[in-house]
Scaffold this active site. Structure first.
Site, PDB file in Angstrom:
ATOM      1  N   ALA A   1       0.846  -1.205   0.000  1.00  0.00           N
ATOM      2  CA  ALA A   1       0.000   0.000   0.000  1.00  0.00           C
ATOM      3  C   ALA A   1       0.880   1.255   0.000  1.00  0.00           C
ATOM      4  CB  ALA A   1      -0.901   0.005   1.228  1.00  0.00           C
TER       5      ALA A   1
ATOM      6  N   SER B   1      -1.144   8.330   0.300  1.00  0.00           N
ATOM      7  CA  SER B   1      -1.394   9.223  -0.835  1.00  0.00           C
ATOM      8  C   SER B   1      -0.525  10.477  -0.724  1.00  0.00           C
ATOM      9  CB  SER B   1      -2.865   9.637  -0.856  1.00  0.00           C
ATOM     10  OG  SER B   1      -3.687   8.503  -0.827  1.00  0.00           O
TER      11      SER B   1
ATOM     12  N   HIS C   1      -4.401  14.507  -0.166  1.00  0.00           N
ATOM     13  CA  HIS C   1      -5.001  14.650   1.168  1.00  0.00           C
ATOM     14  C   HIS C   1      -5.619  16.037   1.317  1.00  0.00           C
ATOM     15  CE1 HIS C   1      -2.228  11.264   2.813  1.00  0.00           C
ATOM     16  NE2 HIS C   1      -3.408  10.795   2.509  1.00  0.00           N
TER      17      HIS C   1
ATOM     18  N   SER D   1      -2.121   4.519   6.670  1.00  0.00           N
ATOM     19  CA  SER D   1      -1.222   5.022   7.724  1.00  0.00           C
ATOM     20  C   SER D   1      -1.967   5.635   8.900  1.00  0.00           C
ATOM     21  CB  SER D   1      -0.318   6.101   7.127  1.00  0.00           C
ATOM     22  OG  SER D   1      -1.127   7.206   6.717  1.00  0.00           O
TER      23      SER D   1
ATOM     24  N   ASP E   1     -13.569  -5.034   5.567  1.00  0.00           N
ATOM     25  CA  ASP E   1     -13.736  -4.698   4.149  1.00  0.00           C
ATOM     26  C   ASP E   1     -14.544  -3.401   4.031  1.00  0.00           C
ATOM     27  OD1 ASP E   1     -14.170  -4.509   1.477  1.00  0.00           O
ATOM     28  OD2 ASP E   1     -15.137  -6.474   1.251  1.00  0.00           O
TER      29      ASP E   1
HETATM   30  N1  SAH Z   1      -5.635   6.919   3.054  1.00  0.00           N
HETATM   31  C1  SAH Z   1      -4.463   6.161   3.401  1.00  0.00           C
HETATM   32  C2  SAH Z   1      -4.121   4.998   2.462  1.00  0.00           C
HETATM   33  C3  SAH Z   1      -4.398   5.187   1.012  1.00  0.00           C
HETATM   34  S1  SAH Z   1      -3.957   3.748   0.071  1.00  0.00           S
HETATM   35  C4  SAH Z   1      -3.254   7.051   3.504  1.00  0.00           C
HETATM   36  O1  SAH Z   1      -3.187   8.043   2.803  1.00  0.00           O
HETATM   37  O2  SAH Z   1      -2.341   6.686   4.270  1.00  0.00           O
HETATM   38  C5  SAH Z   1      -5.477   2.864   0.020  1.00  0.00           C
HETATM   39  C6  SAH Z   1      -5.690   1.953   1.208  1.00  0.00           C
HETATM   40  O3  SAH Z   1      -6.925   1.277   0.998  1.00  0.00           O
HETATM   41  C7  SAH Z   1      -4.637   0.865   1.376  1.00  0.00           C
HETATM   42  O4  SAH Z   1      -4.121   0.938   2.675  1.00  0.00           O
HETATM   43  C8  SAH Z   1      -5.392  -0.440   1.129  1.00  0.00           C
HETATM   44  O5  SAH Z   1      -4.926  -1.515   1.906  1.00  0.00           O
HETATM   45  C9  SAH Z   1      -6.811  -0.038   1.520  1.00  0.00           C
HETATM   46  N2  SAH Z   1      -7.890  -0.871   0.948  1.00  0.00           N
HETATM   47  C10 SAH Z   1      -7.985  -1.374  -0.321  1.00  0.00           C
HETATM   48  N3  SAH Z   1      -9.117  -2.089  -0.466  1.00  0.00           N
HETATM   49  C11 SAH Z   1      -9.760  -2.055   0.732  1.00  0.00           C
HETATM   50  C12 SAH Z   1     -10.983  -2.613   1.212  1.00  0.00           C
HETATM   51  N4  SAH Z   1     -11.754  -3.364   0.430  1.00  0.00           N
HETATM   52  N5  SAH Z   1     -11.333  -2.371   2.492  1.00  0.00           N
HETATM   53  C13 SAH Z   1     -10.549  -1.604   3.305  1.00  0.00           C
HETATM   54  N6  SAH Z   1      -9.376  -1.060   2.912  1.00  0.00           N
HETATM   55  C14 SAH Z   1      -8.979  -1.262   1.646  1.00  0.00           C
END
Ligand code: SAH
Length: 225
Positions: A57, A60, A65, A89, A142
């Protein structure tokens, strides 16, 4: 333009995002200055690019953001309730919490267990007491199904891309409420989906984006790439 916002400090980064007009709200500025990115990502915290979080992962880019906070700002007033799908994160989850304040509540949901643990450690360290008081709740699950237990939400942010409009999430919005979600498979557009006070749903395409395939919300990623 946004990529030129990189800086050597959190404050410098936020100032650059403001100068580039990525956001204009004072509340967004305050939240982004209060939550230092270095507590959420180990490398290049002040570079205006996505960075790896591990486990496939990425966090962003700061300009994404800032856009999300600005577009959701009318639904991030003190006391409001927020769902952050794919909280990774925990950085944006913490920013949302700054904006909705101690009377508000933010639920972060993430499907990679290790990232839920990481976000818990990050928030524990950066915002002590927020988890204990349940000002922030982190859930392993999920996010496509939302989190009905705490619904309805004033706004829902989706950090991962969805194949199509996520109806379960729209159902969990308050009236009025707002959803911010990247939709698409090989390339995406970010949609602002609004539910008005009568429950009528409208959508507005905000911008095109390229979401890394690891950050797709759906299982379809494996079939389509
Ligand atoms: N907003 C966060 C991460 C963005 S990346 C940041 O900026 O730190 C997208 C995230 O969505 C990843 O951590 C990935 O594991 C999560 N993700 C993907 N599919 C998902 C699902 N079905 N349910 C929950 N999380 C999910």
């Amino acid at each position: 333009m946004a990529w030129y916002c990189s800086a050597n400090s959190n404050e410098g980064l936020v100032n650059n995002l403001k100068t580039a007009k990525i956001f204009k709200s004072e509340g967004v500025e305050k939240a982004m200055k209060a939550v230092d990115r270095k507590n959420y990502v180990s490398q290049g915290p002040y570079n205006d690019t996505p960075q790896p979080l591990g486990f496939g992962a990425t966090i962003s880019a700061p300009h994404m953001h800032a856009y999300a906070l600005q577009y959701l700002e009318p639904f991030l007033k003190p006391g409001m309730k927020v769902l952050d799908v794919g909280c990774g994160s925990g950085y944006l989850t913490a920013c949302f919490s700054e904006m909705v304040g101690p009377e508000g509540k933010v639920i972060g949901i993430e499907h990679i267990k290790e990232l839920v643990d990481m976000s818990r450690r990050n928030i524990q360290k950066d915002r002590p007491g927020y988890l204990e008081s349940q000002r922030i709740i982190l859930v392993h699950g999920d996010g496509r199904k939302g989190y009905p237990e705490e619904s309805p939400y004033d706004c829902i942010h989706v950090g991962a891309a969805a194949e199509k409009e996520p109806h379960a999430l729209i159902d969990q919005l308050k009236a009025p409420g707002r959803l911010f979600v990247p939709v698409g498979v090989k390339s995406q557009s970010i949609y602002q989906i609004d539910k008005d006070e009568n429950g009528k749903v409208t959508r507005k395409e905000l911008m095109g984006v390229m979401v890394p395939y690891q950050n797709m919300l759906d299982d379809i990623k494996y079939e389509n790439f």
